[in-house]
Design an enzyme around this catalytic site. Structure first.
Site, PDB file in Angstrom:
ATOM      1  N   SER A 139      63.120  43.417  41.370  1.00  0.00           N
ATOM      2  CA  SER A 139      61.735  43.175  41.197  1.00  0.00           C
ATOM      3  C   SER A 139      61.622  41.713  41.417  1.00  0.00           C
ATOM      4  O   SER A 139      61.876  41.374  42.622  1.00  0.00           O
ATOM      5  CB  SER A 139      61.307  43.363  39.643  1.00  0.00           C
ATOM      6  OG  SER A 139      60.053  43.406  39.601  1.00  0.00           O
ATOM      7  N   ASP A 172      64.628  46.939  44.834  1.00  0.00           N
ATOM      8  CA  ASP A 172      63.278  46.922  44.728  1.00  0.00           C
ATOM      9  C   ASP A 172      62.519  45.439  44.482  1.00  0.00           C
ATOM     10  O   ASP A 172      61.700  45.481  43.658  1.00  0.00           O
ATOM     11  CB  ASP A 172      62.584  47.716  43.443  1.00  0.00           C
ATOM     12  CG  ASP A 172      61.617  48.762  43.801  1.00  0.00           C
ATOM     13  OD1 ASP A 172      61.392  49.153  44.925  1.00  0.00           O
ATOM     14  OD2 ASP A 172      61.033  49.303  42.991  1.00  0.00           O
ATOM     15  N   HIS A 249      60.346  52.134  39.822  1.00  0.00           N
ATOM     16  CA  HIS A 249      60.485  50.526  39.709  1.00  0.00           C
ATOM     17  C   HIS A 249      61.507  50.347  38.447  1.00  0.00           C
ATOM     18  O   HIS A 249      62.484  49.445  38.722  1.00  0.00           O
ATOM     19  CB  HIS A 249      59.317  49.801  39.589  1.00  0.00           C
ATOM     20  CG  HIS A 249      59.485  48.348  39.853  1.00  0.00           C
ATOM     21  ND1 HIS A 249      60.066  47.782  41.055  1.00  0.00           N
ATOM     22  CD2 HIS A 249      59.547  47.347  39.026  1.00  0.00           C
ATOM     23  CE1 HIS A 249      60.367  46.528  40.779  1.00  0.00           C
ATOM     24  NE2 HIS A 249      59.830  46.225  39.742  1.00  0.00           N
TER      25      HIS A 249
END
Length: 321
Positions: A139, A172, A249
């Site tokens: 992230s 991600d 996610h």
């Protein structure tokens, strides 16, 4: 850039499954407090979670940066999987109140600390191989990893980190909240293909549902134009792209945390354990290839994505050839 088509395997399929399962060494998890060592030179600039093999030996090092307002301990299953394949993992804890600029600076300080203090927090006779270091993150931590590898540790854009990275992984990765204009500093995405100035190999693992809403109140956690796809588009070869088509996610987090996160983040319906195994397996295969020179596992995943126990589509490989 084209999708890699499946080809006949060069190796027994049972061999590739090795990377998707726990490795052959037991690991130890050590929590290190900021400045906890009596020797100021060896004291960590941040709280750390260190995951390491316990068998004596010299092992490559993977830096791992957590996502926004998350904790390294929430990735224990994933980190243990990777470490059990003979890697030392150093995962700093950053303040949720810190700007990403400050986070990247702190990440650079942790990198510098590796050569001074890491060995002091490892099991007896376990040593870090500081000539084989990779940097990664999930992230916002994925963007931190890219920023650090691109030389933004001091925001001059010119001074490299003290130790050289040999590989870069984004899990991600996310650069902003909604659009190109939402990028936080450092604004590394330029929206120009292959514009990153990195000289090391890159792997980007994306989650296919991360640009979807879990609920109309909450925006996607990894919106288009600032997510995994753009990070790969701007990476120079050699670079690899793996999309976990049916997962979200936060599905790589440990089960209890992933379940809570699914209330606000779009989550896949499949087993989260399988998602973690595949992400861990891709990381291991990439590190084996780029730090250890053993390319078979990575080549087999690229050539035959169906070997993975979840759907990887697309899988893309770009080389310098």
């Amino acid at each position: 850039m084209k999708k890699v088509l499946e080809k006949p395997l060069l190796h027994d399929a049972s061999l590739i499954s090795h990377v998707f399962e726990l490795g052959d060494v037991a690991v130890k998890i050590t929590k290190v407090k900021k400045g906890s060592l009596s020797d100021n030179i060896s004291s960590s600039p941040s709280p750390l979670l260190v995951v390491s093999p316990i068998i004596p030996g010299k092992y490559p090092v993977l830096l791992f940066f957590h996502g926004f307002i998350l904790k390294p301990s929430w990735y224990k299953s994933l980190l243990q999987h990777i470490s059990s394949h003979r890697y030392i993992i150093v995962a700093p804890q950053f303040s949720a109140l810190a700007s990403q600029s400050d986070e990247v600076k702190k990440a650079a300080k942790v990198t510098e600390w590796l050569s001074k203090g890491l060995i002091s927090v490892l099991p007896e006779k376990v040593q870090p191989d500081l000539l084989k270091i990779a940097v990664s993150g999930h992230s916002r931590g994925g963007k931190t990893a890219f920023s650090l590898a691109l030389g933004y540790g001091d925001f001059s854009g010119s001074t490299p980190t003290p130790l050289k990275f040999q590989a870069l992984l984004g899990i991600d990765p996310v650069a902003g909240s909604s659009s190109p204009s939402s990028q936080s500093a450092p604004k590394i995405l330029q929206y120009i293909p292959r514009s990153f100035g990195q000289s090391i190999p890159v792997a980007v693992i994306g989650a296919g549902l991360s640009n979807k809403r879990a609920h109309y109140i909450f925006p996607p956690f990894a919106p288009n134009s600032v997510n995994h796809s753009e990070f790969f588009n701007e990476s120079k070869p050699p670079c690899y792209y793996f999309l976990a088509k049916d997962y979200g996610h936060t599905d790589i987090l440990d089960d209890k945390i992933a379940a809570i996160a699914s209330l606000i983040s779009k989550s896949g319906k499949g087993s989260k354990d399988l998602m973690r195994k595949v992400v861990g397996g891709i990381v291991v295969a990439f590190l084996e290839a780029k730090l250890g020179g053993q390319v078979d596992f990575l080549n087999d995943i690229v050539k035959t994505p169906s070997l993975a126990p979840i759907t990887l589509d697309p899988v893309i490989s770009m080389t310098n050839n």
